[in-house]
Each structure stands twice: as structure tokens, then as C-alpha cells.
Design an enzyme around this catalytic site. Structure first.
Site, PDB file in Angstrom:
ATOM      1  CB  SER A 176      -0.948   0.001   1.197  1.00 17.52           C
ATOM      2  OG  SER A 176      -0.221  -0.144   2.401  1.00 17.52           O
ATOM      3  CG  HIS A 204      -3.716  -0.714  -2.277  1.00 21.43           C
ATOM      4  ND1 HIS A 204      -4.201   0.582  -2.292  1.00 21.43           N
ATOM      5  CD2 HIS A 204      -3.515  -1.016  -0.971  1.00 21.43           C
ATOM      6  CE1 HIS A 204      -4.253   1.040  -1.054  1.00 21.43           C
ATOM      7  NE2 HIS A 204      -3.852   0.092  -0.228  1.00 21.43           N
ATOM      8  CE  LYS A 235      -7.281   0.707   0.430  1.00 20.53           C
ATOM      9  NZ  LYS A 235      -8.048   0.204   1.549  1.00 20.53           N
TER      10      LYS A 235
HETATM   11  N1  PMP Z   1      -5.242  -3.794   3.524  1.00 23.01           N
HETATM   12  C1  PMP Z   1      -4.487  -2.893   2.861  1.00 23.01           C
HETATM   13  C2  PMP Z   1      -3.273  -3.377   2.117  1.00 23.01           C
HETATM   14  C3  PMP Z   1      -4.860  -1.539   2.867  1.00 23.01           C
HETATM   15  O1  PMP Z   1      -4.117  -0.642   2.233  1.00 23.01           O
HETATM   16  C4  PMP Z   1      -6.028  -1.149   3.552  1.00 23.01           C
HETATM   17  C5  PMP Z   1      -6.541   0.279   3.544  1.00 23.01           C
HETATM   18  N2  PMP Z   1      -5.636   1.275   3.628  1.00 23.01           N
HETATM   19  C6  PMP Z   1      -6.752  -2.113   4.250  1.00 23.01           C
HETATM   20  C7  PMP Z   1      -6.347  -3.431   4.194  1.00 23.01           C
HETATM   21  C8  PMP Z   1      -7.962  -1.744   5.037  1.00 23.01           C
HETATM   22  O2  PMP Z   1      -9.074  -1.607   4.210  1.00 23.01           O
HETATM   23  P1  PMP Z   1     -10.295  -0.654   4.615  1.00 23.01           P
HETATM   24  O3  PMP Z   1      -9.860   0.735   4.279  1.00 23.01           O
HETATM   25  O4  PMP Z   1     -11.430  -1.156   3.814  1.00 23.01           O
HETATM   26  O5  PMP Z   1     -10.487  -0.832   6.097  1.00 23.01           O
END
Ligand code: PMP
Length: 392
Positions: A176, A204, A235
Site C-alpha cells: 500500500s 490495492h 478503493k
Molecule cells: N489492507 C491494505 C493493504 C490496505 O491498504 C487497507 C486500507 N488502507 C486495508 C487493508 C484496510 O481496508 P479498509 O480501508 O477497507 O479498512
């Protein structure tokens, strides 16, 4: 309360603030105060968050089902739309079944403890998302962290723990904060060799990589070889929530054992409707993914020419490293003043000394948006605010 602690954070340039947005999530948004800025930090990769089909799906579902479900899924919180969405996700991912969670954070903190417990070992990439780290902590399993994408190190740890009851390897598919991709073929081989189970977080990757946007497994031509695929709906899909896709037995187990699923009010059905509309659009409007990648190339080429893009970034996430938190903050303020929203990402979101501007492109950015952003980065570079280097 906590004034001293906050002051300490401020001294370390680690206080975080928010910019309120007062328009829809487009490539440009209006900030409080009326300033229009280019959004260069959103995960709305395909630009679906403001898509008319999603708005329509939500409106229609609201009319029919109202808003909240008023209970958790296993009580009276399952609507037909939750079940439709789970079937739709399973068919999108090519798995037997899928389960929907309220967020990616809830999915990772629920699923990991359902799959590993005391006596087990979780092997986790050093740059995995915080929700994976927290899921590992909640599980009470032993967590062995391997150096980022270092398969030699992972194998050493698998050797070391080969007598543990169970081994679970967990990795972001697309990382991320760095935009690089997990070495899936090696992960699959090592999991097979050491009798480990593999879980990939496609937060992502969903809608972004793979010829049809199915994520990391499709990207490597390895659909069917990753037993636990988690992903998010908030996302690239522009909606909200998350999923885990896998075989029937696994999903039934998670439904019974993931505490964030069992003990939390379920997602509003209108959001399930929005996610289904988004999944349709991933197939019906492939130009969005094509345009996303064209934009990614344009921004990546420009940042590379400036010498501020670290090697390894392969996706629409393009980190520009500032080093210290102070420098990252200065860069973010400068960008905002010039009409670009891309905040400073600082520890603990990234390792110490690698504070950064994490840029992301969207399908809906115009060439002008990207060129304008690049010209501001050019100034930042000239001013010596960005050097593209990590601080040791
Ligand atoms: N996993 C990854 C790799 C992320 O980047 C994120 C969000 N930043 C999440 C899980 C969490 O997802 P959510 O925003 O739906 O809580």
C-alpha cells in the site's frame, strides 16, 4: 488530557490533521474554504466513487431496504443483497465462495485470528498493512516477520518453524505504501514446499492489476493457486467494505469464527448494491483500467525523470520519499498551496526515515492534472525538499 503527548508528537512532526472535502470524489475536489485541488492520494483508482451507476444503485436499494440492518449478519443482518454480493464476488474471483466484511481492517483483524492461534506461526512481510499486523497480534499465534519481499528470509523462517502446528503466510498483493507487487510465484512455491497456507491482501490489486482487474493471482496467471484472497470494496471499486474469497469450507469457517464478522452490525444493503454495480463496471468499462495505467505511466515517467521515484514501484501507487517527517510535511504543505492534495505519510504508516508523499493516480485524471502535479514536484526537487532518498 493527552496535551503533553500531543505536544511531543508535534515536536516530532507527527501530528496528523484532516482536510474536509465538500464535493464528490472526483480527480479534483473542493476543500473546506472553497479551494479546488487535484487529488493525488486517493485509492479511488478507477474513479468509480462518483459514478452515476453506483449512485443509482444506492438510491434504488435505499428506497427498497432503507438504511441500516440493525443487527449482525448471523442475527437478522443478512439481506438478499449481501448474499447476491457474495455470489458476485466469488464469480469475479473465480472461487467457490466469498464473504463480505464491513471494511478491510475488519476483514484482516477477523480472518487472521480465525485461521491461526496459539501454537501456530504466521509469516508476515515486513511492509504488510497495519490491519494485517493487528490481525496477527489478535491471533496469539507467533508472528515471524520476513524482510520485505525477501524469499530467502521467508524460507529460513519456514525451515525454523516447520514443526509448528500450522503455518500461515500473509502478504499484501500490492504494497500500500510502496506500490510494489508481492512475488506470488515464489510465495506459492514456498507455501507448497513447507505445507503453509497462503493469504494475499488484494486491497490495492482488486480492479487494478490482472488483465481483467481480478488482482494479484490473475496478474501472475495463477488464479486458483491462492487459497485465501482478501480484498476491499472501498478503493478501486469506489464503494465500501471488503471480502474474502476462497473455497466453501474456508468461507463457512470464517463466517463462524471471525469475530469482526460475528460481533458487528452488518454493512447497509445499499452499499452491497453499490459494490455489485462497481463489479459490473470493472468488466463493462475496461477503458478505466487502461486509462489508469496510461496515467500511471505518465506520472511515473515524469517522477523518474526528476529522479525522485524509488525503484520497485510498479503500480498506480508511486511514492516520493522525503526522508524525515519534517521534510514530508513541508512537501505536503507546498503541494497543497499549489493546489495538489497529497498529504505527508509518516511513521508509523511507513518505517522511520522514509516519510513520503504517497502519490496515486486515477483513471479520471487528465494529462493536465498529471503535468501540473509534475511541475510542482519539479519545484520541490529544485528547492531541495525532495531528494528521493531514504534517511538511514
Ligand atoms: N489492507 C491494505 C493493504 C490496505 O491498504 C487497507 C486500507 N488502507 C486495508 C487493508 C484496510 O481496508 P479498509 O480501508 O477497507 O479498512
Amino acid at each position: 488530557m493527552f496535551e503533553e503527548e500531543l505536544n511531543e508528537l508535534a515536536e516530532q512532526h507527527l501530528v496528523r490533521t484532516e482536510s474536509a472535502i465538500r464535493s464528490a470524489q472526483g480527480p479534483r475536489v473542493l476543500l473546506d474554504g472553497g479551494k479546488e485541488v487535484i487529488v493525488l492520494c486517493s485509492n479511488n483508482y478507477l474513479g468509480l466513487a462518483e459514478h452515476p451507476a453506483l449512485r443509482r444503485a444506492v438510491r434504488d436499494a435505499l428506497e427498497r431496504y432503507g438504511l441500516g440492518m440493525g443487527a449482525s449478519r448471523l442475527v437478522s443482518g443478512t439481506s438478499e443483497l449481501h448474499e447476491d454480493l457474495e455470489r458476485r464476488i466469488a464469480s469475479f474471483k473465480g472461487t467457490e465462495a466469498a464473504i463480505v466484511f464491513n471494511s478491510g481492517y475488519a476483514a484482516n483483524t477477523g480472518v487472521i485470528p480465525a485461521l491461526a492461534a496459539e501454537g501456530d506461526v504466521i509469516l508476515s512481510d515486513a511492509l504488510n498493512h497495519a490491519s494485517i499486523i493487528d490481525g496477527c497480534r489478535l491471533s496469539r499465534a507467533r508472528t515471524a516477520v520476513y524482510r520485505h519481499r525477501d524469499m530467502g528470509h521467508l524460507e529460513e523462517l519456514l525451515q525454523e518453524h516447520r514443526t509448528s502446528r500450522r503455518r500461515l503466510i500473509v502478504s499484501d498483493g500490492v504494497f500500500s505504501m510502496d506500490g510494489d507487487i508481492a512475488p506470488l510465484p515464489d510465495l506459492v512455491t514456498l507455501a507448497g514446499r513447507y505445507g503453509a497456507t497462503l493469504m494475499i491482501d488484494d486491497a490495492h490489486a482488486t480492479g487494478v492489476i490482472g488483465r481483467k482487474g481480478r488482482g494479484t493471482a490473475e496478474h501472475f496467471g495463477m488464479s486458483g493457486e491462492v487459497p485465501i484472497q482478501m480484498g476491499t470494496l472501498g478503493k478501486a471499486l469506489g464503494s465500501f467494505g471488503a471480502y474474502v474469497a476462497g473455497d466453501r469450507g474456508l468461507i463457512a469457517w470464517i463466517r463462524n469464527r471471525a469475530r469482526s464478522y460475528v460481533f458487528s452490525t452488518s454493512l447497509p444493503p445499499a452499499l452491497c448494491a453499490a459494490s455489485m454495480a462497481a463489479l459490473e463496471l470493472v468488466d463493462q468499462e475496461p477503458w478505466r483500467r487502461e486509462r489508469l495505467w496510461q496515467n500511471r505511466t505518465r506520472l511515473a515517467n515524469g517522477l523518474t525523470a526528476l529522479g525522485v521515484l524509488p525503484a520497485g514501484a510498479e503500480t498506480p501507487i508511486l511514492p516520493v520519499i522525503a526522508g524525515s517527517s519534517e521534510r514530508a510535511l513541508t512537501a505536503a504543505h507546498w503541494l497543497l498551496r499549489e493546489g495538489i492534495l497529497a498529504p505527508a505519510i509518516r511513521p508509523p504508516s511507513v518505517p522511520e526515515g522514509s516519510a513520503r508523499i504517497r502519490t496515486t493516480v486515477m483513471a479520471t485524471h487528465s494529462d493536465r492534472d498529471i503535468d501540473r502535479s509534475l511541475s510542482v514536484f519539479h519545484h520541490l526537487k529544485e528547492e531541495g525538499i525532495l531528494n528521493g532518498q531514504r534517511q538511514s
